[in-house]
Design a protein around this motif. Structure first.
Motif, PDB file in Angstrom:
ATOM      1  N   ASP A  21       2.553 -11.091  54.093  1.00 16.17           N
ATOM      2  CA  ASP A  21       1.553 -12.159  53.993  1.00 16.17           C
ATOM      3  C   ASP A  21       1.422 -12.915  55.303  1.00 16.17           C
ATOM      4  O   ASP A  21       0.381 -12.851  55.967  1.00 16.17           O
ATOM      5  CB  ASP A  21       1.939 -13.117  52.865  1.00 16.17           C
ATOM      6  N   ARG A  22       2.474 -13.606  55.705  1.00 10.59           N
ATOM      7  CA  ARG A  22       2.452 -14.368  56.958  1.00 10.59           C
ATOM      8  C   ARG A  22       3.804 -14.266  57.655  1.00 10.59           C
ATOM      9  O   ARG A  22       4.833 -14.065  57.014  1.00 10.59           O
ATOM     10  CB  ARG A  22       2.134 -15.856  56.706  1.00 10.59           C
ATOM     11  N   MET A  23       3.752 -14.423  58.955  1.00  9.28           N
ATOM     12  CA  MET A  23       4.958 -14.395  59.765  1.00  9.28           C
ATOM     13  C   MET A  23       4.691 -15.236  61.006  1.00  9.28           C
ATOM     14  O   MET A  23       3.555 -15.288  61.494  1.00  9.28           O
ATOM     15  CB  MET A  23       5.296 -12.949  60.158  1.00  9.28           C
ATOM     16  N   THR A  24       5.704 -15.904  61.510  1.00 11.30           N
ATOM     17  CA  THR A  24       5.553 -16.708  62.720  1.00 11.30           C
ATOM     18  C   THR A  24       6.517 -16.210  63.786  1.00 11.30           C
ATOM     19  O   THR A  24       7.700 -15.986  63.504  1.00 11.30           O
ATOM     20  CB  THR A  24       5.809 -18.196  62.449  1.00 11.30           C
ATOM     21  N   VAL A  25       5.992 -16.023  64.981  1.00 16.43           N
ATOM     22  CA  VAL A  25       6.791 -15.632  66.142  1.00 16.43           C
ATOM     23  C   VAL A  25       6.638 -16.740  67.175  1.00 16.43           C
ATOM     24  O   VAL A  25       5.545 -17.312  67.329  1.00 16.43           O
ATOM     25  CB  VAL A  25       6.302 -14.288  66.724  1.00 16.43           C
ATOM     26  N   HIS A  26       7.718 -17.038  67.883  1.00 19.26           N
ATOM     27  CA  HIS A  26       7.664 -18.089  68.899  1.00 19.26           C
ATOM     28  C   HIS A  26       7.829 -17.472  70.282  1.00 19.26           C
ATOM     29  O   HIS A  26       8.729 -16.666  70.512  1.00 19.26           O
ATOM     30  CB  HIS A  26       8.747 -19.131  68.648  1.00 19.26           C
ATOM     31  N   VAL A  27       6.948 -17.846  71.184  1.00 18.90           N
ATOM     32  CA  VAL A  27       7.044 -17.467  72.593  1.00 18.90           C
ATOM     33  C   VAL A  27       7.218 -18.772  73.348  1.00 18.90           C
ATOM     34  O   VAL A  27       6.246 -19.473  73.657  1.00 18.90           O
ATOM     35  CB  VAL A  27       5.784 -16.714  73.063  1.00 18.90           C
ATOM     36  N   GLY A  28       8.483 -19.124  73.609  1.00 16.01           N
ATOM     37  CA  GLY A  28       8.746 -20.447  74.169  1.00 16.01           C
ATOM     38  C   GLY A  28       8.265 -21.503  73.187  1.00 16.01           C
ATOM     39  O   GLY A  28       8.620 -21.478  72.007  1.00 16.01           O
ATOM     40  N   GLU A  29       7.414 -22.404  73.659  1.00 15.49           N
ATOM     41  CA  GLU A  29       6.892 -23.454  72.791  1.00 15.49           C
ATOM     42  C   GLU A  29       5.621 -23.033  72.069  1.00 15.49           C
ATOM     43  O   GLU A  29       5.088 -23.798  71.257  1.00 15.49           O
ATOM     44  CB  GLU A  29       6.614 -24.711  73.618  1.00 15.49           C
ATOM     45  N   SER A  30       5.146 -21.838  72.332  1.00 19.46           N
ATOM     46  CA  SER A  30       3.915 -21.359  71.687  1.00 19.46           C
ATOM     47  C   SER A  30       4.229 -20.728  70.339  1.00 19.46           C
ATOM     48  O   SER A  30       5.027 -19.790  70.250  1.00 19.46           O
ATOM     49  CB  SER A  30       3.196 -20.342  72.578  1.00 19.46           C
ATOM     50  N   GLU A  31       3.596 -21.240  69.314  1.00 16.15           N
ATOM     51  CA  GLU A  31       3.718 -20.686  67.973  1.00 16.15           C
ATOM     52  C   GLU A  31       2.630 -19.635  67.785  1.00 16.15           C
ATOM     53  O   GLU A  31       1.451 -19.905  68.008  1.00 16.15           O
ATOM     54  CB  GLU A  31       3.572 -21.806  66.943  1.00 16.15           C
ATOM     55  N   VAL A  32       3.028 -18.447  67.400  1.00 14.47           N
ATOM     56  CA  VAL A  32       2.091 -17.350  67.171  1.00 14.47           C
ATOM     57  C   VAL A  32       2.150 -16.993  65.693  1.00 14.47           C
ATOM     58  O   VAL A  32       3.143 -16.425  65.220  1.00 14.47           O
ATOM     59  CB  VAL A  32       2.434 -16.121  68.037  1.00 14.47           C
ATOM     60  N   GLN A  33       1.116 -17.347  64.960  1.00 16.69           N
ATOM     61  CA  GLN A  33       1.078 -17.088  63.526  1.00 16.69           C
ATOM     62  C   GLN A  33       0.399 -15.745  63.264  1.00 16.69           C
ATOM     63  O   GLN A  33      -0.700 -15.486  63.759  1.00 16.69           O
ATOM     64  CB  GLN A  33       0.327 -18.196  62.802  1.00 16.69           C
ATOM     65  N   LEU A  34       1.060 -14.905  62.483  1.00 20.80           N
ATOM     66  CA  LEU A  34       0.520 -13.617  62.079  1.00 20.80           C
ATOM     67  C   LEU A  34       0.107 -13.732  60.619  1.00 20.80           C
ATOM     68  O   LEU A  34       0.932 -14.038  59.746  1.00 20.80           O
ATOM     69  CB  LEU A  34       1.568 -12.518  62.261  1.00 20.80           C
ATOM     70  N   ILE A  35      -1.168 -13.492  60.358  1.00 24.59           N
ATOM     71  CA  ILE A  35      -1.735 -13.740  59.027  1.00 24.59           C
ATOM     72  C   ILE A  35      -2.426 -12.476  58.531  1.00 24.59           C
ATOM     73  O   ILE A  35      -3.307 -11.929  59.207  1.00 24.59           O
ATOM     74  CB  ILE A  35      -2.753 -14.894  59.067  1.00 24.59           C
ATOM     75  N   HIS A  36      -2.043 -12.019  57.347  1.00 24.39           N
ATOM     76  CA  HIS A  36      -2.717 -10.878  56.722  1.00 24.39           C
ATOM     77  C   HIS A  36      -3.852 -11.400  55.851  1.00 24.39           C
ATOM     78  O   HIS A  36      -3.610 -12.156  54.908  1.00 24.39           O
ATOM     79  CB  HIS A  36      -1.729 -10.082  55.884  1.00 24.39           C
ATOM     80  N   PRO A  37      -5.110 -11.015  56.120  1.00 31.57           N
ATOM     81  CA  PRO A  37      -6.237 -11.529  55.347  1.00 31.57           C
ATOM     82  C   PRO A  37      -6.521 -10.752  54.072  1.00 31.57           C
ATOM     83  O   PRO A  37      -7.484 -11.061  53.365  1.00 31.57           O
ATOM     84  CB  PRO A  37      -7.406 -11.382  56.322  1.00 31.57           C
ATOM     85  N   GLY A  38      -5.712  -9.720  53.796  1.00 28.07           N
ATOM     86  CA  GLY A  38      -6.044  -8.774  52.735  1.00 28.07           C
ATOM     87  C   GLY A  38      -6.817  -7.613  53.336  1.00 28.07           C
ATOM     88  O   GLY A  38      -7.217  -7.648  54.510  1.00 28.07           O
ATOM     89  N   PRO A  39      -7.037  -6.533  52.574  1.00 24.85           N
ATOM     90  CA  PRO A  39      -7.801  -5.401  53.107  1.00 24.85           C
ATOM     91  C   PRO A  39      -9.181  -5.853  53.588  1.00 24.85           C
ATOM     92  O   PRO A  39      -9.903  -6.527  52.854  1.00 24.85           O
ATOM     93  CB  PRO A  39      -7.910  -4.452  51.906  1.00 24.85           C
ATOM     94  N   ALA A  40      -9.519  -5.494  54.815  1.00 24.13           N
ATOM     95  CA  ALA A  40     -10.804  -5.904  55.396  1.00 24.13           C
ATOM     96  C   ALA A  40     -11.331  -4.785  56.289  1.00 24.13           C
ATOM     97  O   ALA A  40     -12.069  -3.919  55.823  1.00 24.13           O
ATOM     98  CB  ALA A  40     -10.633  -7.219  56.158  1.00 24.13           C
TER      99      ALA A  40
END
Length: 338
Positions: free
Chosen positions: A166-185
Motif C-alpha cells: 500500500d504505502r512505504m516511506t524511504v528517507h534520503v537525508g532529510e527528504s521524505e520519499v513516499q511510495l504510494i500504490h494507487p491500485g491497478p491503473a
C-alpha cells in the motif's frame, strides 16, 4: 508554474512534448523500427537535490527517470530500456557530484522503466510494489519479445527485492520519499513517488505528457482513480512517465482522454461494434495531436473488458493488443524509440 518549471521551458518543444531532432553520442539511437534520430536525454533540477532525467521524444521505450540526493545518499526513480541509456543515467547522476545510488524505486514493471536496474544493482536495493516484482518475473525479456531488433545491450533482469502493498516511506537525508500504490491503473503494480517537502511527484506512466495514455495492462477506471489521488497530493511539479516535466494541469489532459475512451467504449459496445471498429472511426478532435494514437484501440479493449465485468488489472491478451495497434497503424507495428 514554479521557478524550476520556468527554467525548464527551454527544453520543451511543441504541445505534444516532442523535441527538435538532435543526436546524442552517449545515449545514441539503436537499430529499431524508428529510423529517426531522437534528442539527447537531459537532466533538469526540480528542487535542491531533486532531478528529472528526461528522455525525448517520450515515445515508446523512452521513459523519464530521476533521482533524489542529499549529498550523502542517492535514490533513483526508474531506469531505462537499454544498458547504454541506463549507464548514461548513472553517469549523469555522478556528474552532479551525487554519490552512487543505493536505492532504486520502480514505478511499474515495464522494461523501459526496469531493464536498466542491473546497471545499479547489487550496490543499490531495488524497491517496487509487490505486483511490480511479480510482473517483472512473469514478463521476462518483454521488450525483446516486442522489439527484437533493438540493441538493448547487457540486460540482467533485476526485479524489486524489497516490496510493499500500500504505502512505504524511504528517507534520503532529510527528504521524505513516499511510495504510494494507487491500485491497478497503468499496470497492476504502479507506484507514485511523492516528495511532500519539495512538492514534486514522479507519476510513472499514470501520466503521459504529449503522448496517449495506455491502460491495456491496467485499468481505465483505476487510472481515473489514480488521477484523483495525484491531485490530492498537491504537487507543484509533475514528472510524467513520458514527456516533458509539467505542473498539475497535466492531470486534466489525461483525465479528459480517459473519459473520452470510456464514452467511446460504452457507445461502441452498446452498438455491437468491436474496439478496432470504434477506434478506426473515432473523431479524436482535441486528442488528435497526441503521439501514439494507436493506443486507442488497446485502451478500448481494456474498457470493453471492464464493461464486461473484468476486474481492474485482470490479464488481457497483450499480443492481441499490439496486433490491433499495428492494424490501427496501417499494418505497421508501433516503433521503439530507444
Amino acid at each position: 508554474m514554479t521557478n524550476h518549471q520556468a527554467d525548464m521551458t527551454d527544453h520543451r518543444a511543441d504541445a505534444t512534448g516532442r523535441h527538435p531532432t538532435t543526436t546524442d553520442a552517449d545515449a545514441g539511437t539503436s537499430t529499431s523500427t524508428s529510423t529517426d534520430a531522437v534528442p539527447e536525454p537531459y537532466l533538469t533540477e526540480l528542487a535542491p537535490g531533486v532531478h528529472a532525467f528526461v528522455q525525448p521524444d517520450g515515445g515508446w521505450c523512452l521513459n523519464n527517470a530521476g533521482f533524489v540526493t542529499d549529498g550523502t545518499a542517492t535514490l533513483v526513480v526508474d531506469t531505462a530500456a537499454t544498458e547504454r541509456r541506463a549507464r548514461l543515467l548513472r553517469r549523469r547522476i555522478a556528474e552532479t557530484g551525487a554519490p552512487a545510488p543505493r536505492t532504486v524505486v520502480n514505478t511499474h514493471h515495464h522494461g523501459d522503466h526496469t531493464y536498466g536496474n542491473g546497471v545499479f544493482a547489487p550496490e543499490a536495493t531495488i524497491i517496487g510494489h509487490a505486483a511490480c516484482r511479480r510482473e517483472v518475473l512473469a514478463a521476462g525479456y518483454q521488450l525483446h519479445a516486442v522489439w527484437p531488433e533493438v540493441a538493448y545491450g547487457d540486460i540482467r533482469l533485476t526485479p524489486p527485492e524489497v516490496t510493499f502493498e500500500d504505502r512505504m516511506t524511504v528517507h534520503v537525508g532529510e527528504s521524505e520519499v513516499q511510495l504510494i500504490h494507487p491500485g491497478p491503473a497503468h499496470t497492476p503494480g504502479d507506484t507514485v513517488v511523492w516528495l511532500p517537502r519539495q512538492r514534486v511527484v514522479f507519476t510513472g506512466d499514470l501520466v503521459f505528457h504529449g503522448g496517449t495514455p495506455f491502460v491495456l495492462m491496467g485499468s481505465l477506471s483505476g487510472s481515473l482513480r489514480a488521477i484523483e489521488l495525484l491531485r490530492s497530493l498537491g504537487a507543484e511539479t509533475v514528472v510524467p512517465g513520458h514527456g516533458p516535466v509539467a505542473g498539475p494541469e497535466v492531470y486534466d489532459e489525461v483525465e479528459r482522454y480517459l473519459r473520452f475512451v470510456g464514452e467511446l467504449a460504452r457507445e461502441g459496445r452498446a452498438a455491437g461494434r468491436t474496439p478496432l471498429e470504434v477506434a478506426r472511426e473515432a473523431d479524436l478532435d482535441a486528442f488528435a495531436e497526441l503521439a501514439e494514437r494507436e493506443r486507442l484501440v488497446a485502451n478500448l479493449m481494456r474498457a470493453y473488458a471492464e464493461l464486461d465485468g473484468a476486474a481492474p488489472g485482470a490479464p488481457l491478451d497483450v499480443v492481441a493488443g499490439f496486433l490491433a495497434m499495428a492494424e490501427m497503424n496501417g499494418g505497421v507495428a508501433p516503433a521503439c524509440h530507444a
